[in-house]
Design a protein around this motif. Sequence first.
Motif, short mmCIF file in Angstrom:
data_model
loop_
_atom_site.label_atom_id
_atom_site.label_comp_id
_atom_site.label_asym_id
_atom_site.label_seq_id
_atom_site.Cartn_x
_atom_site.Cartn_y
_atom_site.Cartn_z
N SER A 73 -4.96 -1.76 -0.76
CA SER A 73 -5.43 -0.66 0.08
C SER A 73 -4.68 0.62 -0.26
O SER A 73 -3.54 0.60 -0.72
CB SER A 73 -5.21 -1.00 1.57
N ARG A 74 -5.33 1.74 -0.04
CA ARG A 74 -4.72 3.04 -0.35
C ARG A 74 -3.49 3.27 0.51
O ARG A 74 -2.45 3.71 0.03
CB ARG A 74 -5.73 4.16 -0.12
N ARG A 75 -3.59 2.94 1.80
CA ARG A 75 -2.44 3.14 2.69
C ARG A 75 -1.28 2.22 2.32
O ARG A 75 -0.12 2.59 2.41
CB ARG A 75 -2.86 2.91 4.15
N GLY A 76 -1.61 1.00 1.89
CA GLY A 76 -0.56 0.08 1.48
C GLY A 76 0.18 0.58 0.26
O GLY A 76 1.41 0.52 0.20
N ARG A 77 -0.56 1.11 -0.72
CA ARG A 77 0.09 1.66 -1.92
C ARG A 77 0.92 2.88 -1.58
O ARG A 77 1.99 3.10 -2.14
CB ARG A 77 -0.97 1.98 -2.98
N GLN A 78 0.43 3.71 -0.65
CA GLN A 78 1.21 4.87 -0.23
C GLN A 78 2.51 4.44 0.43
O GLN A 78 3.56 5.05 0.22
CB GLN A 78 0.38 5.74 0.72
N LEU A 79 2.45 3.39 1.22
CA LEU A 79 3.65 2.87 1.88
C LEU A 79 4.65 2.38 0.84
O LEU A 79 5.85 2.67 0.92
CB LEU A 79 3.29 1.73 2.83
N LEU A 80 4.17 1.66 -0.19
CA LEU A 80 5.06 1.16 -1.22
C LEU A 80 5.68 2.32 -2.00
O LEU A 80 6.86 2.26 -2.38
CB LEU A 80 4.30 0.24 -2.17
N ARG A 81 4.92 3.37 -2.27
CA ARG A 81 5.46 4.51 -3.01
C ARG A 81 6.53 5.23 -2.21
O ARG A 81 7.45 5.82 -2.76
CB ARG A 81 4.33 5.47 -3.38
N LEU A 82 6.38 5.18 -0.88
CA LEU A 82 7.39 5.81 -0.03
C LEU A 82 8.64 4.96 0.06
O LEU A 82 9.76 5.48 -0.03
CB LEU A 82 6.81 6.02 1.38
N ARG A 83 8.46 3.65 0.19
CA ARG A 83 9.59 2.76 0.41
C ARG A 83 10.16 2.18 -0.88
O ARG A 83 11.32 1.78 -0.92
CB ARG A 83 9.17 1.60 1.34
N ALA A 84 9.33 2.09 -1.93
CA ALA A 84 9.80 1.49 -3.18
C ALA A 84 9.32 2.33 -4.37
O ALA A 84 8.60 1.84 -5.23
CB ALA A 84 9.28 0.06 -3.31
N PRO A 85 9.72 3.61 -4.43
CA PRO A 85 9.25 4.46 -5.53
C PRO A 85 9.86 4.04 -6.86
O PRO A 85 10.97 3.52 -6.91
CB PRO A 85 9.74 5.86 -5.12
N GLU A 86 9.12 4.24 -7.93
CA GLU A 86 9.61 3.96 -9.27
C GLU A 86 10.16 5.26 -9.85
O GLU A 86 9.41 6.22 -10.04
CB GLU A 86 8.47 3.43 -10.15
N PRO A 87 11.45 5.34 -10.13
CA PRO A 87 12.06 6.61 -10.56
C PRO A 87 11.38 7.24 -11.77
O PRO A 87 11.21 8.46 -11.80
CB PRO A 87 13.50 6.21 -10.90
N THR A 88 10.98 6.47 -12.76
CA THR A 88 10.43 7.06 -13.97
C THR A 88 8.92 7.22 -13.93
O THR A 88 8.32 7.67 -14.89
CB THR A 88 10.80 6.18 -15.19
#
Length: 252
Positions: free
Chosen positions: A93-108
């Motif tokens: 889901s779009r909201r789920g991916r947004q949550l992961l990007r907020l909580r588990a961003p990939e630095p590179t």
Amino acid sequence: MAEELGDRIVSGADTVRARWQLTPSNARFLHAHLTLTWGISGGILALLLGGATGLALDTGEVAVAGGVPGLIAVATLAGIALLLSLFPLLLGSRRGRQLLRLRAPEPTDPGRSSLEHLSLGWLVATATLGGLVHAGGFAVVVGAGLSAFAYLLPLGVVYLVLVATRWWLPTAGTLRGDRLTVRSFPRDGQPGRGWYGQLETVATVQMASLTDVRSVTVGDVSLVALEHTDGAPVVAAVPTGVRDQLEADLRE
């Protein structure tokens, strides 16, 4: 391969000779690093979810081979089942991916979360293995009459070191003319980089000041320590082709 990211242009004094951005998707070293960190954190998550499920089901403690409580095994399996249902909801889901990007961003790779670099099957398998390892670790220390923190604290230190290294280590860069610039985040102007963009590591080395190139190659990535006369050594992860070019420049 990581080397495919390089743009080789050999003419001109200030032209781009190589440009790269290493992520878990194109560099096996970073993929293995992400797998290890997720194995630790995802394994704890699997164990916690399993423990909560086990308590809710009131399974009780049943002795099994080796003296490990049956509750741990049952709870871990239950946690794995919950993970199987949780990740499709987040990654699908779009909201789920947004949550992961907020909580588990990939630095590179600011446009994706770190977990988006691993498939659902790999996430579950890694969390499963991590959960079983944690269950065994806790069982050993508790069986030896020690507090569970005797396992948890060293594990936490290792995890923090791994995460800090991933955020600090420069894995993107440009070799332009006689100047090397490396950074831990790609400077691409993407919106939504958020607070973590403030942690960016940036270093520049003039090839004329380079005195030594020390490296350790892991698959298609080389970890280099560049000694130069303008300051402290610069440590970065670069494609092996870039490492070769730096060594060639040093010999000239």
